[in-house]
Design a protein around this motif. Sequence first.
Motif, short mmCIF file in Angstrom:
data_model
loop_
_atom_site.label_atom_id
_atom_site.label_comp_id
_atom_site.label_asym_id
_atom_site.label_seq_id
_atom_site.Cartn_x
_atom_site.Cartn_y
_atom_site.Cartn_z
N CYS A 176 53.42 58.03 -40.76
CA CYS A 176 54.76 57.71 -41.26
C CYS A 176 55.79 58.43 -40.41
O CYS A 176 55.48 59.40 -39.71
N LEU A 177 57.02 57.95 -40.51
CA LEU A 177 58.09 58.49 -39.66
C LEU A 177 59.42 58.35 -40.39
O LEU A 177 59.62 57.42 -41.17
N LEU A 192 65.37 55.08 -40.54
CA LEU A 192 64.16 54.72 -39.78
C LEU A 192 62.89 55.12 -40.53
O LEU A 192 61.89 55.49 -39.91
N VAL A 193 62.91 55.03 -41.83
CA VAL A 193 61.74 55.41 -42.64
C VAL A 193 60.69 54.31 -42.56
O VAL A 193 60.96 53.16 -42.92
N GLU A 194 59.51 54.66 -42.09
CA GLU A 194 58.42 53.69 -41.96
C GLU A 194 57.09 54.35 -42.31
O GLU A 194 56.89 55.53 -42.05
N THR A 195 56.19 53.56 -42.87
CA THR A 195 54.81 53.98 -43.10
C THR A 195 53.88 52.93 -42.52
O THR A 195 54.09 51.73 -42.73
N GLU A 207 55.61 62.41 -49.29
CA GLU A 207 55.47 63.77 -48.77
C GLU A 207 56.45 64.04 -47.64
O GLU A 207 57.04 65.12 -47.56
N LEU A 208 56.65 63.05 -46.76
CA LEU A 208 57.57 63.24 -45.64
C LEU A 208 59.01 63.36 -46.12
O LEU A 208 59.76 64.24 -45.65
N ILE A 209 59.42 62.50 -47.05
CA ILE A 209 60.79 62.58 -47.57
C ILE A 209 61.02 63.91 -48.28
O ILE A 209 62.07 64.54 -48.15
N SER A 210 60.04 64.36 -49.05
CA SER A 210 60.15 65.65 -49.73
C SER A 210 60.34 66.78 -48.71
O SER A 210 61.18 67.68 -48.89
N PHE A 211 59.56 66.73 -47.65
CA PHE A 211 59.65 67.72 -46.57
C PHE A 211 61.07 67.75 -45.99
O PHE A 211 61.66 68.82 -45.77
N MET A 212 61.65 66.59 -45.77
CA MET A 212 62.98 66.51 -45.16
C MET A 212 64.07 66.94 -46.14
O MET A 212 65.05 67.60 -45.75
N VAL A 213 63.92 66.57 -47.41
CA VAL A 213 64.90 66.97 -48.42
C VAL A 213 64.98 68.49 -48.51
O VAL A 213 66.08 69.07 -48.63
N GLU A 214 63.85 69.15 -48.45
CA GLU A 214 63.83 70.61 -48.56
C GLU A 214 64.51 71.28 -47.38
O GLU A 214 64.87 72.46 -47.45
N ARG A 215 64.73 70.54 -46.30
CA ARG A 215 65.36 71.10 -45.09
C ARG A 215 66.77 70.57 -44.87
O ARG A 215 67.39 70.87 -43.85
N ALA A 216 67.28 69.80 -45.81
CA ALA A 216 68.62 69.23 -45.67
C ALA A 216 69.66 70.34 -45.77
O ALA A 216 69.67 71.12 -46.73
N GLU A 217 70.55 70.42 -44.78
CA GLU A 217 71.56 71.47 -44.73
C GLU A 217 72.97 70.93 -44.92
O GLU A 217 73.93 71.70 -44.93
#
Length: 269
Positions: A176-177, A192-195, A207-217
């Motif tokens: 996924c990306l 550009l969200v793709e699986t 899991e990828l979206i959760s990872f990115m949300v936790e790093r949103a600044e």
Amino acid sequence: MILKDLISLSDVFAPAAYAEMRRTEWGVLFWDDNNPTKHDINHARILNDERFADALAEIREFYTDKGLVPRVYLCRNQQETQKETLAANGYKLYGDWGFQHFLLTEQNRIPETHQLEIRELTDSAAVTERLLQNLYSIYQAEDPDTINRMSRLLPRCIESKMCRVWCGYFEGDPACLAMAADSLYGMQFFDLVETAKQYQNRGFARELISFMVERAERPTFLYSENPTAIRIYEQAGFRLIALSDDPVSWRAVYERLTIKSQVKKEKML
């Protein structure tokens, strides 16, 4: 400036993160000479309606000089207020069910799973044939240029100082990306969200979206029309924010050209 206006402007100027941009007295032009069939980075926006007819002429000249079909992404009900002007200047209207916008306002409720190895792609060499085939081959039957288009777009995003591209790998295979991009108006947007087809329904995108949300600044938004994806985004803390009463996104395409093949693909892209 209110939050809705910041999101709207961020939306309008989103291609600035990964395309060339020229501001004008009437609006803005976006383009990428190396990726001519990617409409989302080869179009104009008219922000000053008082110059609408003049803008259409400049848009026609600019894109035809590049061998492209002139294309305008419309806003502020221009499909109604400028309908006659568009028709008189050779532009035809196309409407597609619009993307809904979602703003990150709530706590992320996606449980940790650690199924993926998530890497930031920092070198265009990471855009391998395997990655492209996994993520985009599903679209090839409908649009044979999809993989070529994304093979040009992804390196541009990776090299941009405004973008961060993340890929989730499952047992070493690209699964996924997604991209997080900074806007010119202090916001951040996911795109550009793709699986990969073979990895769908396994919680990888979640899991990828959760990872990115936790790093949103920055204040973060995204847009989607996919009900399955929207459920994931809502679980991650995004909530619907209505920017317009019109559920259709509109664009105008110049049709007084011999180049008809791109226009015929308009609804696909």
